[in-house]
Design an enzyme around this catalytic site. Structure first.
Site, PDB file in Angstrom:
ATOM      1  N   GLU A  55      60.793   9.616 132.371  1.00 16.83           N
ATOM      2  CA  GLU A  55      61.528  10.822 131.993  1.00 16.83           C
ATOM      3  C   GLU A  55      61.633  11.753 133.205  1.00 16.83           C
ATOM      4  O   GLU A  55      60.677  11.913 133.983  1.00 16.83           O
ATOM      5  CB  GLU A  55      60.761  11.510 130.858  1.00 16.83           C
ATOM      6  CG  GLU A  55      61.347  12.791 130.338  1.00 16.83           C
ATOM      7  CD  GLU A  55      60.487  13.377 129.216  1.00 16.83           C
ATOM      8  OE1 GLU A  55      60.935  14.357 128.587  1.00 16.83           O
ATOM      9  OE2 GLU A  55      59.378  12.847 128.951  1.00 16.83           O
ATOM     10  N   LYS A 126      67.891  13.633 124.953  1.00 16.32           N
ATOM     11  CA  LYS A 126      66.682  13.721 124.135  1.00 16.32           C
ATOM     12  C   LYS A 126      66.914  14.609 122.914  1.00 16.32           C
ATOM     13  O   LYS A 126      67.348  15.757 123.023  1.00 16.32           O
ATOM     14  CB  LYS A 126      65.546  14.276 124.990  1.00 16.32           C
ATOM     15  CG  LYS A 126      64.177  14.267 124.330  1.00 16.32           C
ATOM     16  CD  LYS A 126      63.109  14.714 125.335  1.00 16.32           C
ATOM     17  CE  LYS A 126      61.714  14.650 124.752  1.00 16.32           C
ATOM     18  NZ  LYS A 126      60.688  15.070 125.744  1.00 16.32           N
ATOM     19  N   CYS A 159      60.326  10.008 125.265  1.00 15.16           N
ATOM     20  CA  CYS A 159      59.023  10.636 125.044  1.00 15.16           C
ATOM     21  C   CYS A 159      58.797  11.077 123.594  1.00 15.16           C
ATOM     22  O   CYS A 159      58.546  10.247 122.727  1.00 15.16           O
ATOM     23  CB  CYS A 159      58.851  11.796 126.022  1.00 15.16           C
ATOM     24  SG  CYS A 159      57.124  12.286 126.277  1.00 15.16           S
ATOM     25  N   VAL A 186      51.698  13.275 127.881  1.00 12.64           N
ATOM     26  CA  VAL A 186      50.612  14.167 128.281  1.00 12.64           C
ATOM     27  C   VAL A 186      49.436  13.942 127.331  1.00 12.64           C
ATOM     28  O   VAL A 186      49.590  13.355 126.264  1.00 12.64           O
ATOM     29  CB  VAL A 186      51.061  15.642 128.258  1.00 12.64           C
ATOM     30  CG1 VAL A 186      52.199  15.878 129.236  1.00 12.64           C
ATOM     31  CG2 VAL A 186      51.474  16.064 126.848  1.00 12.64           C
ATOM     32  N   MET A 188      46.940  14.302 124.371  1.00  9.23           N
ATOM     33  CA  MET A 188      47.074  14.893 123.045  1.00  9.23           C
ATOM     34  C   MET A 188      45.754  15.536 122.630  1.00  9.23           C
ATOM     35  O   MET A 188      44.681  15.148 123.105  1.00  9.23           O
ATOM     36  CB  MET A 188      47.473  13.818 122.032  1.00  9.23           C
ATOM     37  CG  MET A 188      48.817  13.164 122.330  1.00  9.23           C
ATOM     38  SD  MET A 188      50.185  14.347 122.401  1.00  9.23           S
ATOM     39  CE  MET A 188      50.277  14.870 120.681  1.00  9.23           C
TER      40      MET A 188
END
Length: 297
Positions: A55, A126, A159, A186, A188
């Protein structure tokens, strides 16, 4: 650089897909694109027909302001990043799905350019924005298109889109063979350090419940204090990993062989059950309309 190759194992594999895990640096667009082209070339040299990049692979992810995001965004397909990827796709005779910060007039989109050996095939934007993306980008307005290629039917998600089973199901209902997923996963909340990323579990479950291959290409590194978890993954249509998860913190190319005939048969779980045919759309499809009232908490 490490490379992993595994085969699906049912019939002779007819194409190789590649997930490129790399570390873009925000604001260093030319260097990011040059590095991505090197990795596309490496994947193609190892037999890849489809190469998926992370991304926002050209711009980096953590923008300091909308002005910075706007300055780093480009038009698609005529911007320099898309043109460089298109040239690499042509030279290497591959399909490339690359995350890009797209600018259209005064609007910005977290997007993915889809390119083949003969040029640009289209753009995905997205649908589900994550965190501070809401400060910079518009929600996607192109729906969930299917890209029909000589290699099969490709779909794209980015993502956080992968947290929504409806998106996978809509692609499956359109007959998509391979979902290409540029991502910037990223950490969580409450993620155990000794467990794979939640996103890898979601990808496996979605591949199994829809009978689709999913190629997840994550980034790595820390950008302006935001860590990324790596662990790129290629999942087969039965829901089991074909390659990866990759490392947490290194650049890697994952390669996996996919047999489209076997993949399309994966939706038939046995003589009685098919994950798409068995849907009780008479019960729950009317409840999925936008007007259905949600329970109060």
């Amino acid at each position: 650089m490490t490379t992993a190759v595994q085969e699906e194992g049912l019939g002779f594999p007819d194409l190789v897909v590649a997930s490129v895990q790399m570390e873009p640096h925000v604001g260093h667009t030319a260097a990011n694109v040059a590095r991505s082209v090197q990795l596309i070339e490496e994947a193609a040299a190892q037999g890849a027909s489809i190469v998926v990049l992370p991304e926002l692979a050209n711009s980096g992810y953590v923008f300091a302001s909308r002005a910075e995001a706007f300055a780093l965004a480009e038009p698609v397909p005529h911007g320099p990043s898309t043109q460089a990827w298109a040239d690499a796709a042509r030279r290497c005779n591959v399909h490339v799905v690359a995350g890009i910060a797209e600018r259209e007039d005064d609007r910005l989109y977290n997007a993915a350019a889809v390119l083949g050996p003969r040029g640009w095939l289209g753009t995905y934007r997205k649908l589900h924005l994550w965190g501070d993306e809401h400060l910079f980008f518009e929600p996607g307005n192109k729906g969930l298109p299917v890209f029909h290629t000589e290699l099969g039917r490709l779909g794209v998600m980015i993502c956080y889109d992968g947290w929504f089973p409806e998106a996978y199901r809509l692609l499956a209902m359109q007959g998509v063979d391979i979902v290409c997923m540029p991502t910037n996963w990223v950490p969580m909340p409450q993620q155990p350090a000794d467990r794979p990323a939640m996103a890898t579990t979601l990808a496996m479950a979605s591949a199994h419940s829809n009978g689709m291959n999913i190629v997840c290409a994550n980034r790595t590194g820390t950008e302006r204090g935001q860590p990324f978890v790596g662990q790129s993954l290629i999942v087969g249509a039965q829901g089991w990993p074909l390659a990866g998860p990759a490392s947490h913190d290194g650049e890697e190319i994952l390669l996996a062989r996919i047999n489209l005939k076997a993949s399309r048969q994966a939706r038939h779980l046995n003589a009685f059950n098919d994950v798409l045919r068995d849907r009780r759309d008479d019960i729950y499809d009317p409840m999925l309309g936008t007007g259905w009232p949600l329970p109060r908490h």
